[in-house]
Design a protein around this motif. Structure first.
Motif, PDB file in Angstrom:
ATOM      1  N   LEU A 274       0.844  -1.186   0.000  1.00 12.20           N
ATOM      2  CA  LEU A 274       0.000   0.000   0.000  1.00 12.20           C
ATOM      3  C   LEU A 274       0.881   1.238   0.000  1.00 12.20           C
ATOM      4  O   LEU A 274       1.561   1.530   0.995  1.00 12.20           O
ATOM      5  CB  LEU A 274      -0.922   0.017   1.229  1.00 12.20           C
ATOM      6  N   GLY A 275       0.897   1.959  -1.110  1.00 15.04           N
ATOM      7  CA  GLY A 275       1.712   3.153  -1.208  1.00 15.04           C
ATOM      8  C   GLY A 275       3.193   2.829  -1.220  1.00 15.04           C
ATOM      9  O   GLY A 275       3.605   1.660  -1.203  1.00 15.04           O
ATOM     10  N   VAL A 276       4.012   3.877  -1.239  1.00 14.61           N
ATOM     11  CA  VAL A 276       5.458   3.663  -1.292  1.00 14.61           C
ATOM     12  C   VAL A 276       6.052   3.369   0.078  1.00 14.61           C
ATOM     13  O   VAL A 276       7.169   2.852   0.174  1.00 14.61           O
ATOM     14  CB  VAL A 276       6.167   4.886  -1.921  1.00 14.61           C
ATOM     15  N   ASP A 277       5.312   3.686   1.140  1.00 12.21           N
ATOM     16  CA  ASP A 277       5.851   3.502   2.488  1.00 12.21           C
ATOM     17  C   ASP A 277       5.164   2.389   3.263  1.00 12.21           C
ATOM     18  O   ASP A 277       5.531   2.124   4.414  1.00 12.21           O
ATOM     19  CB  ASP A 277       5.714   4.813   3.287  1.00 12.21           C
ATOM     20  N   GLY A 278       4.150   1.753   2.681  1.00 10.74           N
ATOM     21  CA  GLY A 278       3.442   0.693   3.384  1.00 10.74           C
ATOM     22  C   GLY A 278       4.239  -0.589   3.441  1.00 10.74           C
ATOM     23  O   GLY A 278       5.248  -0.759   2.742  1.00 10.74           O
ATOM     24  N   PRO A 279       3.810  -1.548   4.273  1.00  3.30           N
ATOM     25  CA  PRO A 279       4.516  -2.828   4.346  1.00  3.30           C
ATOM     26  C   PRO A 279       4.400  -3.597   3.031  1.00  3.30           C
ATOM     27  O   PRO A 279       3.362  -3.542   2.364  1.00  3.30           O
ATOM     28  CB  PRO A 279       3.798  -3.562   5.485  1.00  3.30           C
ATOM     29  N   LEU A 280       5.463  -4.282   2.673  1.00  3.25           N
ATOM     30  CA  LEU A 280       5.494  -5.100   1.470  1.00  3.25           C
ATOM     31  C   LEU A 280       5.250  -6.555   1.859  1.00  3.25           C
ATOM     32  O   LEU A 280       6.013  -7.129   2.627  1.00  3.25           O
ATOM     33  CB  LEU A 280       6.847  -4.965   0.762  1.00  3.25           C
ATOM     34  N   TRP A 281       4.164  -7.117   1.324  1.00  6.39           N
ATOM     35  CA  TRP A 281       3.804  -8.494   1.608  1.00  6.39           C
ATOM     36  C   TRP A 281       4.027  -9.363   0.380  1.00  6.39           C
ATOM     37  O   TRP A 281       3.684  -8.972  -0.736  1.00  6.39           O
ATOM     38  CB  TRP A 281       2.337  -8.593   2.021  1.00  6.39           C
ATOM     39  N   VAL A 282       4.599 -10.552   0.579  1.00  2.00           N
ATOM     40  CA  VAL A 282       4.671 -11.551  -0.485  1.00  2.00           C
ATOM     41  C   VAL A 282       3.902 -12.773  -0.009  1.00  2.00           C
ATOM     42  O   VAL A 282       3.844 -13.058   1.200  1.00  2.00           O
ATOM     43  CB  VAL A 282       6.123 -11.914  -0.866  1.00  2.00           C
ATOM     44  N   MET A 283       3.314 -13.510  -0.962  1.00  2.00           N
ATOM     45  CA  MET A 283       2.409 -14.610  -0.594  1.00  2.00           C
ATOM     46  C   MET A 283       2.347 -15.613  -1.731  1.00  2.00           C
ATOM     47  O   MET A 283       2.719 -15.305  -2.875  1.00  2.00           O
ATOM     48  CB  MET A 283       1.020 -14.049  -0.303  1.00  2.00           C
ATOM     49  N   PRO A 284       1.881 -16.828  -1.462  1.00  2.00           N
ATOM     50  CA  PRO A 284       1.731 -17.800  -2.541  1.00  2.00           C
ATOM     51  C   PRO A 284       0.753 -17.297  -3.592  1.00  2.00           C
ATOM     52  O   PRO A 284      -0.198 -16.576  -3.282  1.00  2.00           O
ATOM     53  CB  PRO A 284       1.185 -19.049  -1.827  1.00  2.00           C
ATOM     54  N   ALA A 285       0.981 -17.704  -4.836  1.00  2.00           N
ATOM     55  CA  ALA A 285       0.085 -17.280  -5.907  1.00  2.00           C
ATOM     56  C   ALA A 285      -1.324 -17.811  -5.698  1.00  2.00           C
ATOM     57  O   ALA A 285      -2.308 -17.140  -6.050  1.00  2.00           O
ATOM     58  CB  ALA A 285       0.629 -17.741  -7.260  1.00  2.00           C
ATOM     59  N   LEU A 286      -1.421 -19.002  -5.159  1.00  2.00           N
ATOM     60  CA  LEU A 286      -2.725 -19.627  -4.916  1.00  2.00           C
ATOM     61  C   LEU A 286      -2.852 -19.881  -3.423  1.00  2.00           C
ATOM     62  O   LEU A 286      -2.299 -20.839  -2.892  1.00  2.00           O
ATOM     63  CB  LEU A 286      -2.847 -20.936  -5.704  1.00  2.00           C
ATOM     64  N   GLY A 287      -3.558 -18.983  -2.750  1.00  2.00           N
ATOM     65  CA  GLY A 287      -3.709 -19.091  -1.307  1.00  2.00           C
ATOM     66  C   GLY A 287      -4.670 -18.039  -0.802  1.00  2.00           C
ATOM     67  O   GLY A 287      -5.081 -17.131  -1.536  1.00  2.00           O
ATOM     68  N   PRO A 288      -5.041 -18.092   0.471  1.00  2.00           N
ATOM     69  CA  PRO A 288      -6.051 -17.175   1.009  1.00  2.00           C
ATOM     70  C   PRO A 288      -5.657 -15.706   0.969  1.00  2.00           C
ATOM     71  O   PRO A 288      -6.512 -14.840   0.767  1.00  2.00           O
ATOM     72  CB  PRO A 288      -6.252 -17.668   2.448  1.00  2.00           C
ATOM     73  N   SER A 289      -4.377 -15.394   1.160  1.00  2.00           N
ATOM     74  CA  SER A 289      -3.992 -13.978   1.157  1.00  2.00           C
ATOM     75  C   SER A 289      -4.137 -13.362  -0.230  1.00  2.00           C
ATOM     76  O   SER A 289      -4.655 -12.254  -0.378  1.00  2.00           O
ATOM     77  CB  SER A 289      -2.558 -13.813   1.663  1.00  2.00           C
ATOM     78  N   GLN A 290      -3.683 -14.066  -1.275  1.00  2.00           N
ATOM     79  CA  GLN A 290      -3.832 -13.519  -2.622  1.00  2.00           C
ATOM     80  C   GLN A 290      -5.300 -13.466  -3.022  1.00  2.00           C
ATOM     81  O   GLN A 290      -5.719 -12.547  -3.737  1.00  2.00           O
ATOM     82  CB  GLN A 290      -3.026 -14.346  -3.628  1.00  2.00           C
ATOM     83  N   ASP A 291      -6.100 -14.424  -2.590  1.00  2.00           N
ATOM     84  CA  ASP A 291      -7.542 -14.351  -2.821  1.00  2.00           C
ATOM     85  C   ASP A 291      -8.103 -13.066  -2.220  1.00  2.00           C
ATOM     86  O   ASP A 291      -8.908 -12.361  -2.842  1.00  2.00           O
ATOM     87  CB  ASP A 291      -8.249 -15.558  -2.200  1.00  2.00           C
ATOM     88  N   GLU A 292      -7.670 -12.741  -0.994  1.00  2.00           N
ATOM     89  CA  GLU A 292      -8.165 -11.545  -0.329  1.00  2.00           C
ATOM     90  C   GLU A 292      -7.692 -10.276  -1.020  1.00  2.00           C
ATOM     91  O   GLU A 292      -8.441  -9.297  -1.130  1.00  2.00           O
ATOM     92  CB  GLU A 292      -7.724 -11.545   1.139  1.00  2.00           C
ATOM     93  N   VAL A 293      -6.448 -10.261  -1.509  1.00  2.00           N
ATOM     94  CA  VAL A 293      -5.958  -9.105  -2.253  1.00  2.00           C
ATOM     95  C   VAL A 293      -6.861  -8.834  -3.452  1.00  2.00           C
ATOM     96  O   VAL A 293      -7.244  -7.690  -3.726  1.00  2.00           O
ATOM     97  CB  VAL A 293      -4.506  -9.317  -2.709  1.00  2.00           C
ATOM     98  N   ASN A 294      -7.246  -9.884  -4.170  1.00  2.00           N
ATOM     99  CA  ASN A 294      -8.096  -9.703  -5.336  1.00  2.00           C
ATOM    100  C   ASN A 294      -9.499  -9.238  -4.953  1.00  2.00           C
ATOM    101  O   ASN A 294     -10.116  -8.457  -5.680  1.00  2.00           O
ATOM    102  CB  ASN A 294      -8.163 -11.004  -6.147  1.00  2.00           C
ATOM    103  N   ARG A 295     -10.022  -9.720  -3.825  1.00  2.00           N
ATOM    104  CA  ARG A 295     -11.319  -9.227  -3.364  1.00  2.00           C
ATOM    105  C   ARG A 295     -11.242  -7.732  -3.046  1.00  2.00           C
ATOM    106  O   ARG A 295     -12.158  -6.964  -3.364  1.00  2.00           O
ATOM    107  CB  ARG A 295     -11.771 -10.012  -2.132  1.00  2.00           C
ATOM    108  N   ARG A 296     -10.143  -7.318  -2.410  1.00  2.00           N
ATOM    109  CA  ARG A 296      -9.995  -5.893  -2.064  1.00  2.00           C
ATOM    110  C   ARG A 296      -9.854  -5.039  -3.312  1.00  2.00           C
ATOM    111  O   ARG A 296     -10.424  -3.940  -3.381  1.00  2.00           O
ATOM    112  CB  ARG A 296      -8.779  -5.722  -1.148  1.00  2.00           C
ATOM    113  N   LEU A 297      -9.090  -5.526  -4.299  1.00  2.00           N
ATOM    114  CA  LEU A 297      -8.955  -4.781  -5.549  1.00  2.00           C
ATOM    115  C   LEU A 297     -10.310  -4.621  -6.223  1.00  2.00           C
ATOM    116  O   LEU A 297     -10.623  -3.559  -6.788  1.00  2.00           O
ATOM    117  CB  LEU A 297      -7.975  -5.486  -6.482  1.00  2.00           C
TER     118      LEU A 297
END
Length: 368
Positions: A274-297
């Motif tokens: 989130l933004g240039v100063d937010g935390p950088l998260w990496v996650m599996p391509a197929l998993g709950p976190s990436q699913d949630e990222v797409n829901r938020r987008l």
């Protein structure tokens, strides 16, 4: 006709196809992957039709890389119609290019019915993912991120969310040339799969525009027959699931951190910041976190996020396409307007599309 093993005669599934790289010899474009040839053999490359998944042929290891090249639509970003500019090193070496996505996520939103930009940052040299980029390329990427964030702020106080879908280096192909030269015996080693979410075989960082406040997405509203509100930056938070790993975004160490985090996932990963100063998260391509990222987008833009059968039901962002001629023309107008807006933005800062060096610290990458 070549005598294929029985397991190669059945069509590959769409999921398997998405994990293969795409190659071309100039006349034939196929999906392909390396198969071992036994204890002493160098193996061979199995070619599959992109549409049907049917096996089209087999090419010996070593010969494959001499004939086929990975398909790279970002091989010449400055030649693309939506190109914005380039971040260069102090010595003038091109590090990363900026280009607008040709298919805007929102063509008509808010009371003024204006399109919002979607910018891509692309390393000039081919990289399968940012985890294999150099420290200089990553510093150039951060320069581009800061510039895009400032541009979005100038557009009705917009926010930015950076996301990427990255693959590990395609070592199977890289080592095939060593097989051909005799440097490497026994074949390229274990098959390296591609991130199934990575549609373009060249690392690129998405910069999603997020509205400051909720706004009506007129395009979605017209399609669904009722008002659809885009939540904008309200859709996001700094918290993700337990399968996400936070990585230090410093350009000198971020690649190492991403590689370490992604090792458990075969080297492929998705990222979100989130933004240039937010935390950088990496996650599996197929998993709950990436699913949630797409829901938020989806919520941020007033779009839909649904299970994707090509990803075994993982959640994917559903964006309008350009099949409709009217939408295609609107997208082309939006790209032209956004390029003009960007040019005005950089000109107001004494910069231009050829040399955005002013105002940047000496010795740092410079934009355009």
């Amino acid at each position: 006709m070549t005598d294929y093993p029985e397991r190669w005669r059945c069509p590959f599934t769409q999921r398997e196809m998405r994990e293969m790289w795409t190659y071309s010899d100039g006349a034939l474009t196929v999906k392909a992957y390396w198969r071992p040839g036994g204890t002493a053999g160098a193996g061979s490359w199995v070619l599959a039709d992109q549409g049907t998944g049917n096996v089209e042929g087999v090419v010996p290891a070593g010969e494959f890389s001499g004939r086929f090249r990975p398909v790279d639509v970002f091989a010449d970003v400055p030649g693309l119609p939506a190109y914005l500019g380039t971040v260069t090193a102090p010595d003038g070496t091109a590090l990363v290019d900026l280009v607008l996505d040709r298919n805007p996520f929102m063509l008509a939103n808010g009371p003024r019915r204006t399109a919002r930009p979607h910018t891509l940052t692309v390393p000039r040299r081919h990289r399968d993912g940012w985890s294999s980029a150099t420290a200089a390329e990553l510093a150039g990427c951060q320069t581009a991120m800061a510039l895009v964030a400032a541009w979005y702020r100038s557009l009705d106080d917009g926010h930015v969310v950076f996301c990427a879908n990255d693959s590990a280096p395609n070592q199977s192909y890289l080592r095939d040339a060593e097989v051909a030269s005799g440097i490497l015996a026994g074949g390229p080693g274990a098959e390296v799969t591609r991130n199934p979410r990575q549609d373009v075989q060249h690392a690129h960082l998405h910069a999603f525009y997020a509205e400051h406040d909720r706004t009506d997405n007129h395009e979605s509203s017209a399609l669904q027959g009722h008002p659809v509100l885009a939540e904008g930056q309200r859709a996001f938070s700094d918290v993700l699931g337990s399968d996400a790993v936070q990585v230090e975004p410093d350009s000198a160490s971020v690649a190492t951190g991403m590689r370490a985090a992604a090792q458990a996932w075969g080297g492929n990963y998705c990222s979100c910041q989130l933004g240039v100063d937010g935390p950088l998260w990496v996650m599996p391509a197929l998993g709950p976190s990436q699913d949630e990222v797409n829901r938020r987008l989806a919520r941020a833009d007033g779009l839909q996020a649904e299970p994707d059968p090509l990803l075994d039901g993982a959640i994917n962002l559903v964006r309008p396409n350009l099949a409709d001629p009217g939408r295609l023309r609107a997208a082309q107008r939006a790209i032209a307007d956004q390029r003009a807006s960007f040019e005005t933005f950089v000109a107001q800062r004494g910069l231009n599309a050829q040399s955005l060096a002013a105002g940047l610290a000496p010795g740092k990458p410079r934009a355009f």
